[in-house]
Design a protein around this motif. Structure first.
Motif, PDB file in Angstrom:
ATOM      1  N   VAL A   1      -1.604  -3.660  -1.253  1.00  0.00           N
ATOM      2  CA  VAL A   1      -0.412  -3.926  -0.442  1.00  0.00           C
ATOM      3  C   VAL A   1      -0.823  -4.351   0.959  1.00  0.00           C
ATOM      4  N   SER A   2      -1.823  -3.692   1.516  1.00  0.00           N
ATOM      5  CA  SER A   2      -2.279  -4.039   2.867  1.00  0.00           C
ATOM      6  C   SER A   2      -2.817  -5.460   2.915  1.00  0.00           C
ATOM      7  N   THR A   3      -3.498  -5.893   1.854  1.00  0.00           N
ATOM      8  CA  THR A   3      -4.008  -7.262   1.816  1.00  0.00           C
ATOM      9  C   THR A   3      -2.868  -8.263   1.914  1.00  0.00           C
TER      10      THR A   3
ATOM     11  N   THR B   1      -7.158   3.486   9.918  1.00  0.00           N
ATOM     12  CA  THR B   1      -7.836   4.752  10.155  1.00  0.00           C
ATOM     13  C   THR B   1      -8.647   5.192   8.943  1.00  0.00           C
ATOM     14  N   HIS B   2      -8.384   4.551   7.814  1.00  0.00           N
ATOM     15  CA  HIS B   2      -9.190   4.813   6.626  1.00  0.00           C
ATOM     16  C   HIS B   2     -10.405   3.889   6.669  1.00  0.00           C
ATOM     17  N   PRO B   3     -11.614   4.418   6.657  1.00  0.00           N
ATOM     18  CA  PRO B   3     -12.795   3.556   6.719  1.00  0.00           C
ATOM     19  C   PRO B   3     -12.882   2.641   5.505  1.00  0.00           C
TER      20      PRO B   3
ATOM     21  N   SER C   1      -3.109   0.348   8.907  1.00  0.00           N
ATOM     22  CA  SER C   1      -3.088   1.035   7.618  1.00  0.00           C
ATOM     23  C   SER C   1      -3.741   2.407   7.728  1.00  0.00           C
ATOM     24  N   TYR C   2      -3.232   3.317   6.952  1.00  0.00           N
ATOM     25  CA  TYR C   2      -3.756   4.679   6.923  1.00  0.00           C
ATOM     26  C   TYR C   2      -4.501   4.989   5.621  1.00  0.00           C
ATOM     27  N   GLY C   3      -4.402   4.093   4.616  1.00  0.00           N
ATOM     28  CA  GLY C   3      -4.987   4.413   3.317  1.00  0.00           C
ATOM     29  C   GLY C   3      -5.684   3.262   2.635  1.00  0.00           C
ATOM     30  N   SER C   4      -6.024   2.198   3.367  1.00  0.00           N
ATOM     31  CA  SER C   4      -6.650   1.029   2.749  1.00  0.00           C
ATOM     32  C   SER C   4      -8.154   1.083   2.964  1.00  0.00           C
ATOM     33  N   SER C   5      -8.899   0.926   1.866  1.00  0.00           N
ATOM     34  CA  SER C   5     -10.356   0.993   1.950  1.00  0.00           C
ATOM     35  C   SER C   5     -11.040  -0.285   1.503  1.00  0.00           C
TER      36      SER C   5
ATOM     37  N   LEU D   1       3.555  -2.967  11.540  1.00  0.00           N
ATOM     38  CA  LEU D   1       3.692  -2.709  10.113  1.00  0.00           C
ATOM     39  C   LEU D   1       2.623  -1.705   9.687  1.00  0.00           C
ATOM     40  N   MET D   2       3.005  -0.805   8.795  1.00  0.00           N
ATOM     41  CA  MET D   2       2.116   0.300   8.437  1.00  0.00           C
ATOM     42  C   MET D   2       2.068   0.455   6.907  1.00  0.00           C
ATOM     43  N   PRO D   3       1.214  -0.347   6.223  1.00  0.00           N
ATOM     44  CA  PRO D   3       1.096  -0.219   4.763  1.00  0.00           C
ATOM     45  C   PRO D   3       0.083   0.852   4.389  1.00  0.00           C
TER      46      PRO D   3
END
Length: 923
Positions: free
Chosen positions: A185-187, A222-224, A202-206, A178-180
């Motif tokens: 949303v990732s939470t 990949t998002h720190p 996830s690519y955009g969750s910080s 899954l890729m949120p």
């Protein structure tokens, strides 16, 4: 020609086509998206497509480029009905299997936010599709598998994401990952995915909360983490010497957890969060509170849409400019503040003015070095292809353009990790296509592969920590002149590498500035005080030199000497009263405080105490009902000196107790901060040094109460003795006048100086001038008349040389006695006049008797013989005015004729006159 159409685009490898189902009498219609470098994407508008009408029986043949084969119908024919043959079957290009005869599909369930708080899917989806195409074209990566992306628009809304997650999990095909995108949303997805043994990437969750491995055991990104910004922020605060900051956040978990981490870090660094504000949807109140509490360095944590609301309020409250520094998240679009938003009522110009100068901290999402990574693309080539794929859309207005490299590398990280699991799974007799939601072994292998990932991507070196978060560099930028300029680059946990010219000048400083006494005022008053001291010394010298003069002796010169010494000490107290931190060090200031207290206290006790003693004893002696001749014995000098000694001893004892129990020390009074002139981000904190003690008001109340009663009693005694005259203290009326002036000045000055204590110039001027006037008046009233008298009358001789002159001198204070003597003299003159008239009458009688005797001389002789044997007549009463004594007795000149009367009496006796006539003489 009317027709309807829908677009379906396949995005595998180099194959691209558009299949249009249309109804046309002329043939079939095919619609293609614009072809540019073989990149295609979803979301085309009608203006962005190419429509081509083909005739009936026209055939289309599909050809795959590269090492791929066609799956599905290879040829389609246009039917007369306006549709194509085998319209219900899909044609795709797939890889040629390496180990197996069949090519397997691995599905990725993705959620891309195309709208909402962070519309990052607008650029991240094309970037992910670019990576997916390149991965599927690589024969060395998953050669027997094809990755396919199944994506939906989550709108960055957890509620919408819940519905999408349900569809992804309960509809075929099975998703292996899954890729949120958004943190919220990732939470939701990551917390639920553990129940299905799914890896979440996830690519955009910080959100820092996503680093919790207990709560999210299968999460990678990949998002720190947003906490990666906090060490950088703390380094900046320390580097730029900021000790107080303020925060404003949107009340979501990602920002709350980020702020909690920041608060802990700044606390360890000795930095205070003075203001902390939060809001849910409307930031107006929070921004007003920042303004009200004078926040200067502000860290803002909110999504892009809320950022526009915040800075619209910032513009209204004028919370921007050189006096303020805003720290924002750096993953907004570059021109996020220029995007028209119906939720705000600020123009683009207003927003541009408000955001000018703000500082952003963001992850370095694009590799600044020219390096070809695993995708064989440099970061510049990636940006060029992505910009081309956007179809001419302005990247600055495209949400998620900055995070697009992270989405691109996320697909590559997944592909490399899945590729790494093929061999271990094959050794165990398992395959990736065997994955289902109950298979934990495959999930563990994927987890292990991701945990050990390390490669060069377009965003930089990709590696994950133990919490599954990306480790990366942090970029610090500032908006200067409508464009962002790089300030620094930092890497956790290493030090900051700054390439800029230094910290921004937009910071607030509070400058502590002491208020000192005006030197012109101090010098002017000191000159008068010095002259007064000289005058006191002159008066003291004069009094000592002329102490043998009777007039000076009658004024109790030793008490006057004490008065002069007290005035000199009081005037000397003016100098330490005007000394402050401008002249001495802070450690020496308590000594100055002691000098102020003791000089002024002893000066008052000596000067006023000696005058009070004089007036007290004059009142005590001359208001008694004793006889006047006994009054002199009460004015013994030792009693006067004892009274002065008691008054001074009381003051000395009270001051000693004060300094032992509660000694004076320096205190600093702070005033309201002042803004200096000019557009300078500084505030001046005025401060004033005071001499004080812990219970200053109590001590002052005791001292002022005692002194006040003494002053009032002095005024009363001076009034009661104003009409008394005495030679022993011949200047008590001048003392009374001095007491009036000193008492009035002291009773006015004491409360006024307490009120004006915060105004150093006014307080010093009022207190010092009161001391000067009191001392001058006392010295002039007591000593100048004595000097004038001795100079004008020449009474400079000693008592032994000029006793007679001193005895005959008339004191100005004895005028009343002289008037009384004149009244008595006039009464005596009246009595004398009456007696003279009586004497004249007696003379006439004597003259008549003398004539009668001359006629009867013979008979008188016979009578004298007859009476010679009789006893002498009894003594008659003395006539009025008669003074017994010898002939040398001093008589007033008016009684000069009365001698004839006594002489006549003697003649009568000698002539032996008849005593029957004698009673007429004393009638």
């Amino acid at each position: 020609m009317l027709f309807s159409f829908s677009v379906k685009v396949q995005e595998f490898g180099a194959t691209y086509f558009g299949l249009i189902i249309s109804v046309s009498l002329l043939g079939c219609a095919i619609i293609r998206p614009p072809r540019d470098g073989g990149i295609r994407y979803r979301g085309l508008t009608q203006e962005q497509v190419i429509v081509q009408i083909l005739p009936v029986d026209y055939e289309i043949e599909y050809i795959c480029r590269g090492n791929r084969v066609i799956v599905g119908p290879k040829v389609r024919k246009c039917l007369s009905s306006g549709t194509w043959t085998d319209i219900n079957q899909q044609t795709t290009c797939c890889k040629v299997p390496k180990y197996y005869s069949t090519l397997y599909f691995l599905y990725i369930g993705a959620l891309f936010p195309m709208s909402g708080g962070w519309p990052g899917g607008q650029a991240c989806l094309p970037a992910a599709q670019m990576a997916l195409e390149l991965v599927n074209n690589r024969s060395d990566i998953l050669p027997d598998y094809e990755l396919e992306l199944i994506y939906y628009d989550s709108m960055c809304d957890p509620g919408e994401a819940t519905k999408i997650l349900y569809d992804l999990l309960y509809t075929d095909p099975i998703k292996i990952v899954l890729m949120p995108g958004c943190s919220s949303v990732s939470t939701l997805v990551a917390e639920a995915a553990r129940m299905w043994n799914l890896i979440v990437f996830s690519y955009g969750s910080s959100s820092p909360a996503l680093s919790n491995r207990q709560r999210f055991p299968t999460f990678f990104r990949t998002h720190p983490s947003a906490t990666l910004h906090n060490p950088t922020r703390v380094h900046l605060f320390q580097k730029w010497n900021w000790t107080k900051i303020a925060t404003i956040q949107q009340t979501t978990e990602v920002f709350t957890s980020t702020l909690d981490d920041l608060e802990q870090r700044v606390k360890e660094a000795g930095i205070e969060i003075s203001v902390r504000q939060s809001f849910l949807t409307d930031p107006a109140v929070a921004v007003k509170n920042l303004k009200r509490q004078d926040a200067r360095i502000i860290v803002g944590l909110f999504y892009e849409t809320e950022a526009r609301k915040v800075f619209c309020e910032v513009y209204k409250e004028k919370l921007y400019g050189k006096k303020y520094v805003w720290f924002l998240i750096g993953w907004y679009a570059d021109n996020w503040f220029k995007i028209k938003d119906p939720a705000i009522n600020c123009s683009v110009e207003d927003m541009t003015e408000a955001v000018e100068g703000h500082v952003t901290t963001e992850i370095v999402m694009l590799n600044p070095e020219i390096v070809r990574g695993v995708s064989n693309l440099t970061s510049a080539e990636f940006v060029a292809q992505l910009t081309s794929r956007l179809g001419g859309k302005n990247p600055e207005e495209t949400g998620g353009f900055q995070e697009a490299p992270l989405a691109y590398d996320a697909v590559w990280a997944l592909a490399l990790a899945l590729n790494k699991t093929v061999t271990p799974l094959h050794a165990k007799g398992k395959r990736l296509e065997d994955f289902n939601y109950n298979n934990k072994d495959i999930t563990k292998e994927i987890y292990r592969a991701l945990n050990t990932s390390s490669f060069e991507g377009v965003s930089g070196h990709v590696v994950f920590d133990a919490q599954g978060s990306r480790m990366a560099w942090t970029l610090i930028e500032q908006l200067q002149g409508h464009r962002f300029s790089d300030l620094c680059v930092s890497h956790r946990p290493l030090s900051i590498l700054c390439a800029g010219a230094g910290p921004p000048a937009d910071h607030t400083r509070v400058i502590e500035k002491f208020r000192f006494l005006s030197q012109k005022l101090f010098i002017s008053v000191s000159v008068f005080a010095g002259l007064g001291i000289l005058l006191g010394i002159m008066c003291l010298t004069f009094n000592i030199y002329n102490s043998n003069v009777r007039y000076i002796q009658n004024s109790q010169p030793y008490l006057n000497n004490i008065t002069a010494v007290g005035c000199v000490l009081a005037l000397a107290a003016i100098f330490p009263l005007g000394i402050d931190g401008q002249h001495v060090k802070e450690s020496q200031f308590p000594v100055v405080c002691q000098f102020r207290l003791w000089l002024l206290g002893l000066g008052f006790s000596l000067a006023y105490g000696s005058m009070f003693t004089k007036i007290w004893w004059v009142h005590t002696v001359f208001t008694k009902k004793d006889e006047k001749k006994d009054r002199r014995k009460h004015l013994e000098p030792w009693k006067l000196y004892t009274t002065v000694g008691v008054l001074v001893a009381v003051d000395v004892l009270s001051l000693m107790i004060w300094q032992i129990v509660d000694p004076l020390h320096i205190t600093v009074e702070k005033f309201t901060k002042e803004a200096p002139k000019g557009d300078v981000d500084e505030l001046i904190q005025p401060q004033l040094q005071h001499c004080s003690s812990k219970k200053m008001n109590t001590w002052l109340g005791v001292v002022y109460g005692y002194k006040g009663l003494l002053l009032l009693l002095g005024i009363f005694l001076a009034y009661e003795t104003k009409s008394i005259s005495t030679e022993k203290i011949n200047d008590h009326r001048a003392v009374g006048m001095a007491i009036y002036n000193v008492a009035v000045l002291c009773m006015i000055t004491a409360p006024v100086t307490m009120i004006l204590s915060s105004q150093q110039d006014a307080s010093f001027a009022f207190a010092s001038l009161a001391i000067i006037f009191s001392a001058y008046i006392t010295l002039v009233v007591l000593f100048v008349p004595k000097m004038r008298r001795l100079i004008t009358r020449g009474e400079w001789q000693s008592e032994q040389q000029d006793t007679l002159t001193t005895r005959l001198s008339v004191n100005n204070n004895d005028e009343e006695k002289s008037r009384q003597l004149e009244r008595e003299n006039r009464e005596l003159q009246k009595i004398i006049q009456e007696k003279e008239e009586r004497v004249t009458e007696l003379r006439n009688q004597l003259a008549e008797r003398e004539a009668l005797r001359s006629r009867r001389r013979p008979s008188c002789q016979n009578q004298n013989q007859n009476h010679s044997s009789l006893p002498p007549p009894s003594k008659q009463a003395e006539p009025p005015g008669y003074m017994a004594g010898s002939d040398q007795a001093v008589l007033p000149p008016s009684f000069s004729n009365s001698s004839n009367l006594y002489q006549g009496e003697s003649k009568l006796s000698r002539n032996h006159c008849h005593n029957s006539r004698l009673p007429l003489l004393y009638k």
